[in-house]
Design an enzyme around this catalytic site. Structure first.
Site, PDB file in Angstrom:
ATOM      1  N   GLU A 146       0.848  -1.192   0.000  1.00 46.35           N
ATOM      2  CA  GLU A 146       0.000   0.000   0.000  1.00 46.35           C
ATOM      3  C   GLU A 146       0.885   1.245   0.000  1.00 46.35           C
ATOM      4  O   GLU A 146       1.746   1.377   0.874  1.00 46.35           O
ATOM      5  CB  GLU A 146      -0.905  -0.018   1.238  1.00 46.35           C
ATOM      6  CG  GLU A 146      -1.892  -1.174   1.207  1.00 46.35           C
ATOM      7  CD  GLU A 146      -2.392  -1.600   2.584  1.00 46.35           C
ATOM      8  OE1 GLU A 146      -2.174  -0.868   3.562  1.00 46.35           O
ATOM      9  OE2 GLU A 146      -2.986  -2.698   2.666  1.00 46.35           O
TER      10      GLU A 146
ATOM     11  N   LEU B 187      -6.101  -1.945  -1.058  1.00 52.04           N
ATOM     12  CA  LEU B 187      -5.917  -1.863   0.394  1.00 52.04           C
ATOM     13  C   LEU B 187      -6.442  -3.164   1.009  1.00 52.04           C
ATOM     14  O   LEU B 187      -7.585  -3.243   1.457  1.00 52.04           O
ATOM     15  CB  LEU B 187      -6.678  -0.640   0.909  1.00 52.04           C
ATOM     16  CG  LEU B 187      -6.180   0.013   2.194  1.00 52.04           C
ATOM     17  CD1 LEU B 187      -6.942   1.306   2.439  1.00 52.04           C
ATOM     18  CD2 LEU B 187      -6.230  -0.881   3.388  1.00 52.04           C
TER      19      LEU B 187
ATOM     20  N   GLU C  76      -4.588  -6.591   2.966  1.00 51.47           N
ATOM     21  CA  GLU C  76      -3.323  -7.219   3.352  1.00 51.47           C
ATOM     22  C   GLU C  76      -3.238  -8.691   2.956  1.00 51.47           C
ATOM     23  O   GLU C  76      -2.154  -9.178   2.596  1.00 51.47           O
ATOM     24  CB  GLU C  76      -3.094  -7.050   4.861  1.00 51.47           C
ATOM     25  CG  GLU C  76      -2.701  -5.644   5.294  1.00 51.47           C
ATOM     26  CD  GLU C  76      -3.842  -4.629   5.269  1.00 51.47           C
ATOM     27  OE1 GLU C  76      -5.010  -5.054   5.150  1.00 51.47           O
ATOM     28  OE2 GLU C  76      -3.574  -3.421   5.358  1.00 51.47           O
TER      29      GLU C  76
ATOM     30  N   GLN D  17       1.854  -2.090   5.617  1.00 55.55           N
ATOM     31  CA  GLN D  17       2.128  -0.685   5.950  1.00 55.55           C
ATOM     32  C   GLN D  17       2.448  -0.472   7.432  1.00 55.55           C
ATOM     33  O   GLN D  17       3.344   0.300   7.767  1.00 55.55           O
ATOM     34  CB  GLN D  17       0.926   0.152   5.532  1.00 55.55           C
ATOM     35  CG  GLN D  17       1.227   1.618   5.442  1.00 55.55           C
ATOM     36  CD  GLN D  17       0.183   2.341   4.610  1.00 55.55           C
ATOM     37  OE1 GLN D  17      -0.936   2.545   5.063  1.00 55.55           O
ATOM     38  NE2 GLN D  17       0.541   2.713   3.400  1.00 55.55           N
ATOM     39  N   PHE D  18       1.713  -1.134   8.306  1.00 51.92           N
ATOM     40  CA  PHE D  18       1.972  -1.071   9.746  1.00 51.92           C
ATOM     41  C   PHE D  18       1.762  -2.469  10.308  1.00 51.92           C
ATOM     42  O   PHE D  18       0.802  -3.151   9.924  1.00 51.92           O
ATOM     43  CB  PHE D  18       0.979  -0.143  10.456  1.00 51.92           C
ATOM     44  CG  PHE D  18       1.131   1.306  10.118  1.00 51.92           C
ATOM     45  CD1 PHE D  18       1.956   2.136  10.868  1.00 51.92           C
ATOM     46  CD2 PHE D  18       0.442   1.844   9.047  1.00 51.92           C
ATOM     47  CE1 PHE D  18       2.080   3.482  10.560  1.00 51.92           C
ATOM     48  CE2 PHE D  18       0.566   3.191   8.730  1.00 51.92           C
ATOM     49  CZ  PHE D  18       1.386   4.015   9.485  1.00 51.92           C
TER      50      PHE D  18
ATOM     51  N   HIS E 225      -0.898   2.151  16.000  1.00 57.50           N
ATOM     52  CA  HIS E 225       0.352   2.439  15.289  1.00 57.50           C
ATOM     53  C   HIS E 225       1.545   2.162  16.176  1.00 57.50           C
ATOM     54  O   HIS E 225       2.611   2.722  15.979  1.00 57.50           O
ATOM     55  CB  HIS E 225       0.366   3.898  14.799  1.00 57.50           C
ATOM     56  CG  HIS E 225      -0.710   4.195  13.814  1.00 57.50           C
ATOM     57  ND1 HIS E 225      -1.989   4.515  14.193  1.00 57.50           N
ATOM     58  CD2 HIS E 225      -0.719   4.171  12.462  1.00 57.50           C
ATOM     59  CE1 HIS E 225      -2.746   4.693  13.125  1.00 57.50           C
ATOM     60  NE2 HIS E 225      -2.002   4.492  12.052  1.00 57.50           N
TER      61      HIS E 225
END
Ligand SMILES: Cc1ncc(C[n+]2csc(CCOP(=O)(O)OP(=O)(O)O)c2C)c(N)n1
Ligand SMILES: [Mg+2]
Length: 728
Positions: free
Chosen positions: A415, A456, A458, A480-481, A528
């Site tokens: 992403e 988007l 995963e 991405q995270f 995050h």
């Protein structure tokens, strides 16, 4: 492995005319009947407790044989599911191979006794090992099709290189091969089904999706899974698709539909979806009893649709076989199934020594010295200036860039990893290159075929990576995270890491999954800041790497890319641009073997085993321990968590006799629990004090910095533990 391609297949494809000849009719019937005969024989064996599981294709044979005969085994690619016996027979899997799996024999070619029956796999036929997980294979099929297209456009990428994983991967491609992926109608509810259709459509990939609609998912009827009860109506608006909805009890309709679908795909017009309505004549499996949830009238109506009985009547009515000839053929097939079963029951069983084979690559060991190309070649100058130290983010980016130059099989996707998906924008703008800019400039240098954004989703990212990698490519993908890795967890745990073991070393998916991880962000909050590496070190088959500084990140990422195992490469976000741990660019061949800890601070009184963001925090604590309390702490940075360097830990603990294991992740059931337990077990006599652990509180990480500071371990937490442990 012996591969018998049935007589009609010897020429490659089933002869072309849409209306089969008399001989072809008989061949279709032969395959259908043989499939049923094997099912019935397996059911007998299960009832005699000679096998341990049974699931049948009964009622699906016509649909499956049509698909098999329209396609080319060993040329096209196949991602079947557990009900595809007639499909696999039609592709060339033998009754004996099937029975070997049913009894769990050592030379079961699909899995060596590791998987349940009907979990197909044959490398020569291009049948890729399937799991029991419903619909995961659809994303592998998409990645497989992407890889085929990539190699046909970049044939030079197929060249072998003895320096890395490429030495062990034969690449095969033709340019017009298609990929067949099959699925039950209930499993179309899985997100992975929609994620696969999304990419196949967007990329116009040559994938045929075959939906085998028997109206039930175990006991759940179709209308519960599919709004309106018909999947064809729901998917109808996907662009570039060829759609067909057919009577799956009619093998000739199936053959015709799959020929048309294959022609659409081979011509590069896009994917296809063939939706076949069929019947499930037996219960879901031998562990199920459909009388518990289906009315008698419904079951009787299905029985009247039995495609084998129908086909038999048709052959006799059209004068292709007499009743006596049909009976003779059937008798021979029942005998063939029984004979295969008898032979398989005599086959040797797997040895206990075989259990640990093929968890990891046996060809290329990432701990071996070949990856120790250390001694970095630091340049004196860069861009006309004296060379300066770079951040971890920079040196990860330069490793990716160097490896992409070195190996054309690498693709990078995820992403936001591209500079700009709309290429016209690139003339005007600098480009994004990842939310942390780790992939910045790579699309600009290597083009959108090698560096691109994904939907988007995963599971889509990791599932496609499995498909790419099993064709011999090297996907280096980004989640991405870490906090959002969970939709991909199924793909990582049940597919990526397991493919080699479950196929007894026949297939593998050595992809790299890069993931920014961790907290200490001051406001990163719950979603995050997550850690959770021990969830992944608990997965056999997956390498887990966690560097703490720029140089290690560069050298370990190179090994991750060049090695032959799937790797989870964890990058601590807080360390990306720290002053701590910056380094000069070490050159394009710098690599660090896995499983080698680094002593970042030698010491004599306490061993502190750690990794990631706790390395700089442990260093601070150790300096204070020395200054304020005259305690001399040795710090070991593990660098890779699976494998990990037990020898380094043991050697240090034997000298210091005291040990702390510290990590950022939550204390309970964390990575440190395993290390501490092993130290207590194997080094008990060396210890002068209990093994101490440090980790986060057993909560998530809060947004308010005051709370974050309290939740995550700080240098003072480590210092207190050091002082406390020295008191013993
Ligand atoms: C991800 C996942 N969830 C649940 C299961 C358990 N399970 C196995 S088969 C099945 C039903 C599948 O039905 P369908 O897709 O219609 O295929 P069919 O068996 O009818 O051919 C379920 C729920 C599984 N194997 N994988
Ligand atoms: Mg079903």
């Amino acid at each position: 492995m012996e591969v018998a391609i049935s007589r009609a297949r010897a020429a490659g494809t089933f002869p072309a005319p849409n209306e089969p000849s008399a001989q072809q009719w008989v061949e279709i019937y032969r395959l259908m009947f043989l499939s049923r005969a094997i099912d019935d024989r397996e059911i007998l064996l299960k009832r005699q407790q000679k096998t341990f599981f049974q699931i049948s294709a009964a009622g699906h044979e016509a649909l499956q044989v049509g698909a098999a005969l329209a396609l080319k085994p060993g040329y096209d690619w196949f991602f079947p599911y557990y009900r595809d016996r007639a499909l696999c027979l039609g592709l060339g899997v033998t009754p004996y191979d099937m029975m070997l799996q049913a009894v769990g024999a050592a030379n079961d070619p699909a899995s060596g006794g590791r998987q349940m029956p009907t979990h197909w796999s044959s490398r020569p036929l291009h049948i890729v090992s399937s799991s029991s997980s419903t619909a995961t294979q659809l994303l592998h099929a998409v990645g497989c099709a992407e890889a085929g297209r990539y190699f046909s456009r970049h044939p030079e990428a197929a060249v072998k290189d003895p320096g890395d994983y490429r030495e062990f991967h034969n690449v095969e491609f033709h340019g017009d091969e298609v990929v067949l992926a099959t699925v039950g109608e209930g499993s179309t509810s899985q997100g992975e089904f929609w994620e696969a259709l999304n990419t196949a459509s967007n990329q116009k990939l040559p994938v045929i999706f075959m939906v085998e609609d028997n109206g039930y998912a175990i006991s759940v009827p179709v209308e519960v899974n599919t709004p309106g009860g018909n999947i064809s109506r729901l998917v109808a608006n996907f662009p570039h698709f060829h759609f067909a909805e057919i009577d799956g009890n009619d093998p000739v309709a199936s053959l015709r539909a799959f020929r048309e679908a294959a022609a659409h795909c081979r011509a590069g017009r896009g994917p296809a979806l063939v939706h076949g309505h069929c019947v499930r004549l037996y219960s879901h499996s031998l562990s199920d009893d459909d009388r518990l949830y289906r009315c008698a009238a419904e079951r009787e109506a299905d029985a009247l649709c039995d495609p084998i009985a129908r086909m038999r009547s048709r052959l006799i009515a059209e004068g292709i076989l007499t009743a006596a000839e049909a009976a003779q053929l059937e008798h021979g097939l029942v005998h063939e199934a029984a004979e295969a079963a008898e032979r398989a029951l005599d086959a040797p069983l797997p040895t206990l020594e075989s259990i640990t084979a093929h968890v990891y690559s046996e060809d290329l060991d990432p701990t071996r010295a070949a990856f120790a190309t250390e001694q970095p070649e630091f340049p004196a100058e860069e861009g006309g200036h004296r060379a300066a130290a770079h951040t971890m983010a920079d040196l990860i980016n330069s490793c990716l860039r160097d490896e992409m130059r070195h190996d054309e099989r690498i693709v990078i996707y995820g992403e936001d990893v591209a500079d700009a998906s709309r290429k016209e924008a690139l003339d005007e703008v600098k480009g994004k290159g990842g939310v942390f800019k780790l992939t910045a400039g790579l699309q600009t240098e290597f083009g959108a075929e090698r560096v691109f954004n994904t939907p988007l989703a995963e599971a889509n990212i990791v599932g496609r990576a499995v498909g790419y990698a099993l064709r011999g490519m090297k996907p280096v993908v980004e989640i991405q995270f870490f906090d959002y890795i969970w939709p991909a967890m199924h793909q990582i745990h049940n597919e990526l890491a397991l493919l080699r073991w479950r196929s007894n070393g026949t297939w593998e998916a050595p992809a790299v999954v890069r993931v920014p991880i961790g907290g200490y962000l001051t406001g990163g909050a719950i979603y995050h800041s997550q850690s959770g590496e021990s969830v992944f070190t608990h997965i056999p088959g997956l390498r887990v790497v966690f560097p703490s500084n720029a140089l290690d990140a560069n050298g370990l990422l190179r090994t991750a890319i060049r090695c032959d195992d799937p790797v989870l490469f964890l990058e601590h976000k807080r360390l990306y641009r720290e002053t701590y741990g910056r380094a000069l660019y070490p050159g394009p061949e710098f690599a660090i073997p896995f499983g080698r800890a680094k002593i970042v601070r030698p010491g004599s009184e306490i061993t502190l085993v750690t990794y990631g963001a706790l390395v700089p925090r442990a260093l601070q604590a150790a300096q204070q321990a020395e200054r304020l309390h005259a305690i001399d702490v040795e710090i070991l940075d593990l660098r890779t968590l699976n494998p990990y360097d037990w020898d380094a830990i043991a050697t240090s603990v034997r000298r210091t006799n005291r040990v702390i294991v510290a990590h950022e992740d939550m204390l309970s059931w964390g990575y440190g629990a395993e290390i501490a337990a092993r130290i207590a077990d194997e080094l008990f006599d060396e210890l002068d004090a209990p093994v101490r652990r440090i980790g986060a509180m057993d909560t998530f990480v809060a947004y308010q910095p005051k709370l974050e500071d309290a939740i995550l371990p700080q240098p003072e937490t480590i210092l207190n533990a050091i002082v406390d442990l020295k008191r013993y």
